[in-house]
Write a protein that holds these residues in place. Structure first.
Motif, PDB file in Angstrom:
ATOM      1  N   UNK A  22       0.839  -1.204   0.000  1.00 32.84           N
ATOM      2  CA  UNK A  22       0.000   0.000   0.000  1.00 32.84           C
ATOM      3  C   UNK A  22       0.869   1.246   0.000  1.00 32.84           C
ATOM      4  N   UNK A  23       1.996   1.206   0.733  1.00 37.00           N
ATOM      5  CA  UNK A  23       2.887   2.364   0.810  1.00 37.00           C
ATOM      6  C   UNK A  23       3.400   2.775  -0.565  1.00 37.00           C
ATOM      7  N   UNK A  24       3.982   1.819  -1.310  1.00 39.38           N
ATOM      8  CA  UNK A  24       4.571   2.212  -2.594  1.00 39.38           C
ATOM      9  C   UNK A  24       3.520   2.465  -3.660  1.00 39.38           C
ATOM     10  N   UNK A  25       2.435   1.690  -3.647  1.00 43.25           N
ATOM     11  CA  UNK A  25       1.410   1.919  -4.673  1.00 43.25           C
ATOM     12  C   UNK A  25       0.777   3.290  -4.485  1.00 43.25           C
ATOM     13  N   UNK A  26       0.409   3.631  -3.253  1.00 36.17           N
ATOM     14  CA  UNK A  26      -0.221   4.924  -2.986  1.00 36.17           C
ATOM     15  C   UNK A  26       0.733   6.088  -3.250  1.00 36.17           C
ATOM     16  N   UNK A  27       2.027   5.876  -3.038  1.00 29.94           N
ATOM     17  CA  UNK A  27       3.007   6.942  -3.270  1.00 29.94           C
ATOM     18  C   UNK A  27       3.165   7.261  -4.756  1.00 29.94           C
ATOM     19  N   UNK A  28       3.008   6.258  -5.609  1.00 31.33           N
ATOM     20  CA  UNK A  28       3.257   6.463  -7.042  1.00 31.33           C
ATOM     21  C   UNK A  28       1.997   6.424  -7.906  1.00 31.33           C
ATOM     22  N   UNK A  29       0.996   5.704  -7.455  1.00 27.27           N
ATOM     23  CA  UNK A  29      -0.191   5.455  -8.278  1.00 27.27           C
ATOM     24  C   UNK A  29      -1.436   5.583  -7.414  1.00 27.27           C
ATOM     25  N   UNK A  30      -2.476   4.878  -7.807  1.00 28.36           N
ATOM     26  CA  UNK A  30      -3.715   4.802  -7.042  1.00 28.36           C
ATOM     27  C   UNK A  30      -3.993   3.332  -6.776  1.00 28.36           C
ATOM     28  N   UNK A  31      -4.385   3.011  -5.563  1.00 24.12           N
ATOM     29  CA  UNK A  31      -4.770   1.634  -5.257  1.00 24.12           C
ATOM     30  C   UNK A  31      -6.016   1.289  -6.063  1.00 24.12           C
ATOM     31  N   UNK A  32      -5.900   0.280  -6.896  1.00 23.22           N
ATOM     32  CA  UNK A  32      -7.017  -0.163  -7.726  1.00 23.22           C
ATOM     33  C   UNK A  32      -7.782  -1.263  -7.004  1.00 23.22           C
ATOM     34  N   UNK A  33      -8.971  -1.581  -7.490  1.00 22.07           N
ATOM     35  CA  UNK A  33      -9.789  -2.629  -6.875  1.00 22.07           C
ATOM     36  C   UNK A  33      -9.033  -3.953  -6.812  1.00 22.07           C
ATOM     37  N   UNK A  34      -8.273  -4.274  -7.860  1.00 16.80           N
ATOM     38  CA  UNK A  34      -7.481  -5.505  -7.884  1.00 16.80           C
ATOM     39  C   UNK A  34      -6.451  -5.500  -6.763  1.00 16.80           C
ATOM     40  N   UNK A  35      -5.807  -4.348  -6.549  1.00 16.88           N
ATOM     41  CA  UNK A  35      -4.823  -4.228  -5.467  1.00 16.88           C
ATOM     42  C   UNK A  35      -5.486  -4.475  -4.121  1.00 16.88           C
ATOM     43  N   UNK A  36      -6.590  -3.795  -3.880  1.00 18.83           N
ATOM     44  CA  UNK A  36      -7.276  -3.929  -2.582  1.00 18.83           C
ATOM     45  C   UNK A  36      -7.710  -5.365  -2.328  1.00 18.83           C
ATOM     46  N   UNK A  37      -8.183  -6.037  -3.368  1.00 21.38           N
ATOM     47  CA  UNK A  37      -8.626  -7.418  -3.229  1.00 21.38           C
ATOM     48  C   UNK A  37      -7.460  -8.334  -2.849  1.00 21.38           C
ATOM     49  N   UNK A  38      -6.364  -8.242  -3.572  1.00 22.84           N
ATOM     50  CA  UNK A  38      -5.204  -9.107  -3.313  1.00 22.84           C
ATOM     51  C   UNK A  38      -4.566  -8.767  -1.963  1.00 22.84           C
ATOM     52  N   UNK A  39      -4.394  -7.479  -1.673  1.00 24.52           N
ATOM     53  CA  UNK A  39      -3.754  -7.079  -0.418  1.00 24.52           C
ATOM     54  C   UNK A  39      -4.609  -7.421   0.795  1.00 24.52           C
ATOM     55  N   UNK A  40      -5.907  -7.386   0.631  1.00 27.85           N
ATOM     56  CA  UNK A  40      -6.802  -7.709   1.735  1.00 27.85           C
ATOM     57  C   UNK A  40      -7.031  -9.201   1.931  1.00 27.85           C
ATOM     58  N   UNK A  41      -6.676  -9.991   0.939  1.00 31.27           N
ATOM     59  CA  UNK A  41      -6.932 -11.439   0.988  1.00 31.27           C
ATOM     60  C   UNK A  41      -5.755 -12.241   0.442  1.00 31.27           C
TER      61      UNK A  41
END
Length: 162
Positions: A22-41
């Protein structure tokens, strides 16, 4: 790199997996739904699906980086969610982690579960792309055509010649 060790996934490290990415994605991009799904599960989306997650620990600090090998069908695996905490950069942890992930992919290939290793990224991630190239990944229009739509930010696709 002498104080770095690889650590396999454990459920108690799921929070570190999410926080580091979450740190690097949010710093450079936007957390996408795919990111949230994988990171949360991570267990359901990666481990239970037949993939793997690795962490890198620095002896004096603890867990500072992570990456995953996520199955995407037909023996193809995506090297994904690779990040190192900003505060821990400069220790060569990314290179150590990437080399460990490639070694794990080769083990999975020998086991017959992995036939292709690829990654998706963005040209703004110049340091990461340089590292991927240094360790043997090559740019691939085929991978972009097959998997590039997984993330809105994806404009670079690479494959590792196994």
């Amino acid at each position: 790199m002498h104080d770095l060790t690889l650590v396999p996934f454990r459920d108690d490290l799921a929070g570190a997996f999410a926080a580091i990415n979450s740190e690097w994605i949010a710093a450079m991009y936007t957390l996408e739904a795919t990111d949230r799904d994988v990171l949360g599960n991570p267990r359901a989306r990666i481990i239970d699906a037949g993939g793997d997650i690795l962490f890198v620990r620095a002896g004096d600090v603890g867990i500072i980086g992570t990456c995953a090998l996520r199955p995407s069908g037909g023996g193809a695996f995506e090297l994904t969610k690779m990040g190192v905490l900003a505060a821990a950069r400069g220790r060569k942890a990314g290179e150590f982690l990437l080399a460990g992930a490639i070694a794990r992919a080769r083990d999975m290939q020998a086991e017959g579960t992995l036939t292709e290793l690829y990654l998706l990224t963005n040209k703004r991630s110049e340091a990461a792309i340089h590292l991927y190239e240094k360790l043997g990944f090559v740019h691939s229009a085929d991978i972009m055509a097959r998997f590039g739509s997984a993330y809105a930010r994806c404009d670079v696709a690479m494959v590792f010649p196994l």
